[in-house]
Scaffold this active site. Structure first.
Site, mmCIF file in Angstrom:
data_model
loop_
_atom_site.group_PDB
_atom_site.id
_atom_site.type_symbol
_atom_site.label_atom_id
_atom_site.label_comp_id
_atom_site.label_asym_id
_atom_site.label_seq_id
_atom_site.Cartn_x
_atom_site.Cartn_y
_atom_site.Cartn_z
ATOM 1 N N GLY A 55 4.271 2.737 8.352
ATOM 2 C CA GLY A 55 3.069 2.204 8.996
ATOM 3 C C GLY A 55 2.339 3.333 9.683
ATOM 4 C CB CYS A 82 7.939 6.316 6.940
ATOM 5 S SG CYS A 82 6.759 7.542 7.511
ATOM 6 C CE1 TYR A 83 5.471 2.853 14.358
ATOM 7 C CE2 TYR A 83 6.408 0.811 13.500
ATOM 8 C CZ TYR A 83 5.833 1.528 14.542
ATOM 9 O OH TYR A 83 5.641 0.929 15.760
ATOM 10 C CG HIS A 169 7.001 6.961 2.031
ATOM 11 N ND1 HIS A 169 6.801 5.713 2.574
ATOM 12 C CD2 HIS A 169 6.460 7.835 2.902
ATOM 13 C CE1 HIS A 169 6.156 5.822 3.713
ATOM 14 N NE2 HIS A 169 5.939 7.109 3.949
ATOM 15 C CD GLU A 171 8.013 3.574 -0.076
ATOM 16 O OE1 GLU A 171 9.164 4.033 0.046
ATOM 17 O OE2 GLU A 171 7.195 3.568 0.841
ATOM 18 C CG ASP A 227 -4.798 -13.828 -11.251
ATOM 19 O OD1 ASP A 227 -4.059 -13.159 -11.991
ATOM 20 O OD2 ASP A 227 -5.389 -13.354 -10.266
ATOM 21 C CE LYS A 368 -4.590 -9.521 -12.355
ATOM 22 N NZ LYS A 368 -5.579 -10.469 -11.812
#
Ligand code: XMP
Length: 512
Positions: A55, A82-83, A169, A171, A227, A368
């Site tokens: 964050g 991280c944060y 990170h 990810e 969608d 998505k």
């Protein structure tokens, strides 16, 4: 299926959704929850592991996002990123401070505890992605350092409490073994099982829809976009013709769009679809209007009116189905608060006010790419599933200034050529969104021996991951030349074509 999940507590990182996607790609359900969610609600979900996201805040700042420390005593493994690492350290009495200089980019990670579960099968030197201003200057009691870089403490563990934290990170793909580190947390620390798959999702959701709807009726506004199409196919699989889809031809759709949508559904699904030709209604309401926001409001309002009129004709429908997807759900409760309205986005299918429907949103939990997988599994052709997004107000915001049928027809022809050529050159799936814009500017040209005075059009093609920022696509000159030749020769009404080389920000993807 849910009680095998990872919860991501969101502290406002741009990567929070990405963490959830990474976990789901491993076959484990992951949910993003705002950091301020009540701890009881979090524990009621019975997660097997919790990840604290990064964050932008500093733990010492006024009003910095924080959590109830009791979360660390619930016996659930936690991984702070991280944060998340800084907050964990701060709450346990360690020290966090502003680093001399912000660290942004790749760094070499040196793993000190190579036997740690999180570092199973990972070399003791690897590259990871850093993006932080603060860092840990003293670790909290009960914690040990398990990895470092030459400028910071990069990873810690509290073995007694099963708490882990990374300054980097894992990810993002720039972290070379990041995915394996997350996998180690999910499977070897949190002990999750693989049971999240789109096949399972379809099976369970079909069952849920059947139970919820019973013998009642459902209506859905089909836009031709991914969608709403996937939502329709899924509900159709569950309850067949108890579902009626309403497709509104606003006159602001792409070339042959209404025809194509109807054909695809007729061919692939046994579905009730009503196509409403409302071109005249929309165009007459738009006549004389050139302000972009007014045009958007008129189109949105008219759409809801047409949809309501049709819905009222189906007296006995109890449910309104919508193609809401997970990012819409998360963004509406985002820690960042509602993002500033740059353009008023009105998506198709706003809840009709005077009609009392119950909502049915079978894609609420999907990202998505998962929606696309479900669509494919249900037999929607790739051509539809991989289509670029198309805005609710359609060509109404791609015809700059006043809209007319003449202009819409010109734009449709030019746009169809651009898209056809992108597909032929195998470029369509390499760009995120491409289309043509028609300007209210005429210029002088020459055709044969004659002087012409016609419209200027713009090719727009953007590359983006989240549509919040974008770059212009570097399409090859030879390709642009071909498209230009075709449009200028084949489309009557356009004698000048330009290519938009603006990034977002400061521009936006659409022109209005
Ligand atoms: P901008 O132009 O804001 O667009 O960079 C970002 C993405 O949003 C789409 N867009 C819309 N989608 N209703 C929609 O459903 C709208 O009113 C709308 N306005 C923009 C745009 O096509 C792009 O994908």
């Amino acid at each position: 299926m849910k009680k095998n999940s990872i919860i991501i507590l969101d502290f406002g990182s741009q990567y929070s959704q990405l963490i959830a996607r990474r976990v789901r790609e491993m076959g484990v359900y992951a949910e993003v929850v705002p950091f301020f969610e009540n701890i009881k609600n979090i524990l009621a979900k019975e997660p097997k592991g919790i990840i604290l996201s990064g964050g932008p805040a500093s733990v010492y700042a006024d009003g910095a996002p924080t959590i109830d420390k009791a979360l660390f005593d619930a016996g659930i493994p936690v991984l702070g990123l991280c944060y998340g690492m800084q907050l964990m350290t701060h709450l346990f009495g360690g020290e966090v401070a502003r680093a001399d200089k912000q660290e942004f980019g790749k760094a070499e990670l040196l793993i000190d505890d190579i036997d740690n579960t999180l570092y199973k099968n990972i070399p003791n030197k690897t590259r990871v992605w850093m993006s932080h201003g603060d860092h840990i200057t003293r670790i909290a009691e009960g914690f040990e350092i398990i990895a470092h870089t030459d400028s910071c403490i990069a990873a810690v563990v509290n073995r007694n409490k099963n708490l882990y934290a990374f300054q980097y990170h894992p990810e993002v793909t720039h972290s070379e073994h990041g995915a394996e580190m997350l996998k180690n947390f999910v499977f070897n620390v949190a002990d999750c099982e693989k049971n999240w798959s789109m096949g399972n999702y379809i099976e369970n959701t079909v069952k849920e829809i059947k139970e919820k709807v019973g013998d009642k009726k459902v209506i859905l506004g089909l836009s031709g976009g991914v969608d709403s199409s996937v939502a329709a196919a899924l509900i159709n699989k569950a309850i067949g013709k108890q579902l009626t889809c309403i497709f509104v031809d606003t006159g602001l759709l792409r070339k042959d769009e209404a025809k194509q949508v109807m054909e695809i559904y007729a061919k692939n699904f046994d579905m009730n679809i009503k196509c409403i030709d409302a071109e005249e209604r929309f165009l007459s309401k738009l006549a004389g209007v050139s302000d972009p926001e007014s045009k958007r409001k008129i189109i949105g309002k008219e759409f809801v009116e047409v949809f309501n009129e049709e819905a009222k004709k189906l007296q006995d429908a109890d449910f309104l189905a919508q193609g809401t997807i997970y990012p819409d759900v998360i963004e509406s409760v985002s820690v960042k608060g509602p993002s500033a309205t740059i353009k008023s986005h009105h998506n198709v299918g706003g809840l009709p006010e005077d009609l009392k429907f119950e909502l049915l949103e079978p894609l609420r939990e999907l990202f998505k790419d998962e929606v696309r997988q479900v669509g494919r599994k249900l037999g929607i052709p790739d051509y539809m599933v991989d289509r670029h997004p198309f805005p609710g107000p359609g060509l109404g915001i791609r015809i700059l200034g006043e809209v007319s049928k003449e202009k819409a027809d010109i734009l449709r022809e030019a746009d169809a050529i651009f898209i056809e050529e992108l597909r032929k050159a195998d470029l369509y799936n390499k760009v995120s969104q491409a289309f043509v814009v028609l300007l209210p500017v005429k210029s002088v040209g020459v055709m044969g021996d004659e002087r012409t005075y016609e419209y200027t059009a713009v090719l727009r093609s953007a590359n983006t991951i989240d549509f919040m920022t974008a770059t212009w696509s570097h399409l090859p000159f030879e390709f642009l030349e071909k498209v230009s030749n075709r449009i200028l020769n084949e489309v009557k009404g356009i004698n000048r074509l330009t290519y938009d080389i603006s990034s977002k920000p400061p521009a936006t993807i659409e022109w209005e």
